[in-house]
Design a protein around this motif. Structure first.
Motif, short mmCIF file in Angstrom:
data_model
loop_
_atom_site.label_atom_id
_atom_site.label_comp_id
_atom_site.label_asym_id
_atom_site.label_seq_id
_atom_site.Cartn_x
_atom_site.Cartn_y
_atom_site.Cartn_z
N GLU A 86 47.91 9.63 29.28
CA GLU A 86 47.98 11.10 29.22
C GLU A 86 48.69 11.58 27.96
OE1 GLU A 86 47.33 14.96 30.63
OE2 GLU A 86 47.05 13.32 32.04
N PRO A 87 49.94 11.15 27.70
CA PRO A 87 50.58 11.60 26.46
C PRO A 87 49.98 10.95 25.22
CG PRO A 87 52.02 10.09 27.63
CD PRO A 87 50.88 10.39 28.55
N ALA A 88 49.50 9.70 25.36
CA ALA A 88 48.94 9.01 24.19
C ALA A 88 47.71 9.73 23.65
CB ALA A 88 48.58 7.57 24.55
N ALA A 89 46.91 10.31 24.55
CA ALA A 89 45.70 11.01 24.10
C ALA A 89 46.04 12.16 23.17
CB ALA A 89 44.92 11.52 25.31
N LEU A 90 47.20 12.76 23.33
CA LEU A 90 47.59 13.89 22.49
C LEU A 90 47.95 13.46 21.08
CD1 LEU A 90 49.79 15.93 25.01
CD2 LEU A 90 47.41 16.34 24.35
N ILE A 107 46.92 10.44 19.71
CA ILE A 107 45.87 9.58 19.16
C ILE A 107 44.64 10.40 18.80
CG2 ILE A 107 44.22 7.74 19.74
CD1 ILE A 107 46.52 6.48 21.42
N ALA A 108 44.28 11.34 19.65
CA ALA A 108 43.01 12.07 19.44
C ALA A 108 43.17 13.54 19.80
CB ALA A 108 41.90 11.42 20.25
N TYR A 109 44.18 14.20 19.27
CA TYR A 109 44.45 15.61 19.56
C TYR A 109 43.24 16.46 19.13
CZ TYR A 109 46.97 20.06 19.73
OH TYR A 109 47.38 21.34 20.03
N PRO A 167 42.59 12.60 14.36
CA PRO A 167 42.44 13.88 13.64
C PRO A 167 42.82 13.76 12.17
CG PRO A 167 43.52 14.23 15.75
CD PRO A 167 43.42 12.75 15.56
N ALA A 168 43.89 13.02 11.88
CA ALA A 168 44.30 12.85 10.48
C ALA A 168 43.24 12.07 9.71
CB ALA A 168 45.64 12.12 10.42
N ALA A 200 32.91 21.35 16.20
CA ALA A 200 32.55 20.09 16.85
C ALA A 200 33.66 19.07 16.68
CB ALA A 200 31.24 19.55 16.28
N GLU A 201 33.71 18.13 17.57
CA GLU A 201 34.80 17.15 17.61
C GLU A 201 34.70 16.15 16.45
OE1 GLU A 201 36.92 14.41 21.05
OE2 GLU A 201 34.74 14.44 20.93
N PHE A 202 35.67 16.18 15.55
CA PHE A 202 35.77 15.23 14.43
C PHE A 202 34.43 15.07 13.70
CE2 PHE A 202 38.85 13.74 17.75
CZ PHE A 202 39.96 14.29 17.14
N TRP A 203 33.87 16.21 13.34
CA TRP A 203 32.53 16.24 12.74
C TRP A 203 32.51 15.67 11.34
CZ3 TRP A 203 31.99 19.29 8.35
CH2 TRP A 203 33.01 20.21 8.11
N ARG A 204 33.63 15.69 10.64
CA ARG A 204 33.64 15.21 9.25
C ARG A 204 33.29 13.72 9.15
NH1 ARG A 204 37.67 18.58 10.28
NH2 ARG A 204 37.94 20.46 9.01
#
Length: 324
Positions: free
Chosen positions: A76-80, A82-84, A124-125, A225-229
């Motif tokens: 639960e916290p890791a998802a924030l 790792i993949a916010y 995200p980064a 869109a999610e991480f479209w780049r």
């Protein structure tokens, strides 16, 4: 938005498949992610350039996707961190720009970097650093290269911590209902926790992964869109559906022919989409294809409820699809 679900349990036999989900899906999933993030960090140390790093980046996504939407215990916290996503206020972009313009310790020190905005860590980064044309042309001696190496080292540390931390959650699920288990007081609670995550994952995919770029009729929002780049919108949506069905099959411990057929329809709709980044949905035909995929995911959710939940007396109370 997470699925708000109230489940009423009727007098039926409880708990089948919790151990199977834990041992065959979750434990190997977090272990695979830890290995993939360590490989990603090693790849960045060897060659930090965007083109060289993309295979390891995609491999890390392949490892993360099966567990990404199962928000239990440390996941639960890791998802924030790792993949916010979604980052509606652009906090990640602002934080990354600030780091690249400074000589702050967080630029090169993973321990210091762990204190920056969650939106500027993990995937995200890397989506921005590897996928944004204004950022991705960096060289090996640049601040951006240093930051990429720091981001990937931080991801490897998170992957290792998640694998270690998940042992306690796995033990709690396996011992549900036993004396001393304060997390899952009954076997039914463990079953319902996993079942709710399946529904939540499918709803998030339909309403957010696909719904955000679709926007309103006549006003698509492709860059939402999610991480479209880095080309992740379609692979992530399909992987989420695949993972949800894999967990449902293990949890149910019976054949799920309707669920499998519905997943095939999701796959068929996904295969018809030409641009995996969803950046072409201003075209009416492309938009229609994405809308069909969204409909297929919603249909899959309904069938999972009918084929997995209903036979065990699990009935949805209210959720975000009701408009309550």
């Amino acid at each position: 938005m997470r699925l708000a679900l109230v489940l009423a349990l009727l007098a039926t036999p409880a708990l089948a498949g919790v151990e199977e989900v834990t041992q065959q899906h979750l434990r190997p999933g977090v272990a695979a992610f830890a290995e993939a993030t360590e490989a990603l960090a090693q790849a960045a140390r060897a060659d930090c350039t965007a083109e060289a790093l993309r295979p390891a980046y995609d491999a890390a996504w392949t490892a993360w996707s099966p567990i990404a939407d199962l928000r239990l215990g440390p996941t639960e916290p890791a998802a924030l961190t790792i993949a916010y996503w979604p980052d509606q206020r652009g906090a990640g972009a602002k934080a990354l720009r600030g780091l690249l313009a400074s000589d702050a310790p967080a630029l090169r020190d993973p321990a210091a970097f762990a204190e920056v905005s969650a939106a500027a860590r993990g995937f995200p980064a890397l989506d921005r650093l590897l996928g944004d044309p204004e950022l991705s042309g960096y060289g090996t001696n640049s601040p951006t290269c240093t930051l990429v190496q720091t981001v990937t080292a931080d991801m490897a540390a998170q992957g290792a911590a998640l694998a270690e931390g998940w042992q306690a959650e796995a033990e709690a699920l396996a011992s549900a209902g036993e004396a001393g288990n304060a997390r899952y007081l009954t076997e039914d609670e463990a079953f319902r926790a996993l079942y709710t995550q399946i529904l939540s994952a499918l709803e998030f995919t339909a309403d957010t992964r696909l719904g955000r770029p679709l926007g309103e009729p006549g006003r698509p929002r492709p860059t939402r869109a999610e991480f479209w780049r880095t080309g992740r919108p379609l692979p992530n949506a399909l992987a989420s559906a695949e993972a949800a069905v894999a967990v449902a099959q293990l949890l149910a411990e019976i054949p799920l022919p309707l669920t499998e057929a519905a997943l095939d329809q999701v796959r068929h709709a996904a295969a018809a989409i030409d641009d995996p980044t969803f950046q072409n949905i201003e075209d009416p035909t492309a938009r229609l294809k994405l809308e069909i995929l969204q409909q297929r995911v919603r249909a899959l959710l309904d069938i999972v409820e009918a084929e997995v939940g209903a036979p065990r007396g699990l009935q949805p109370g209210f959720n975000s699809r009701d408009g309550d």
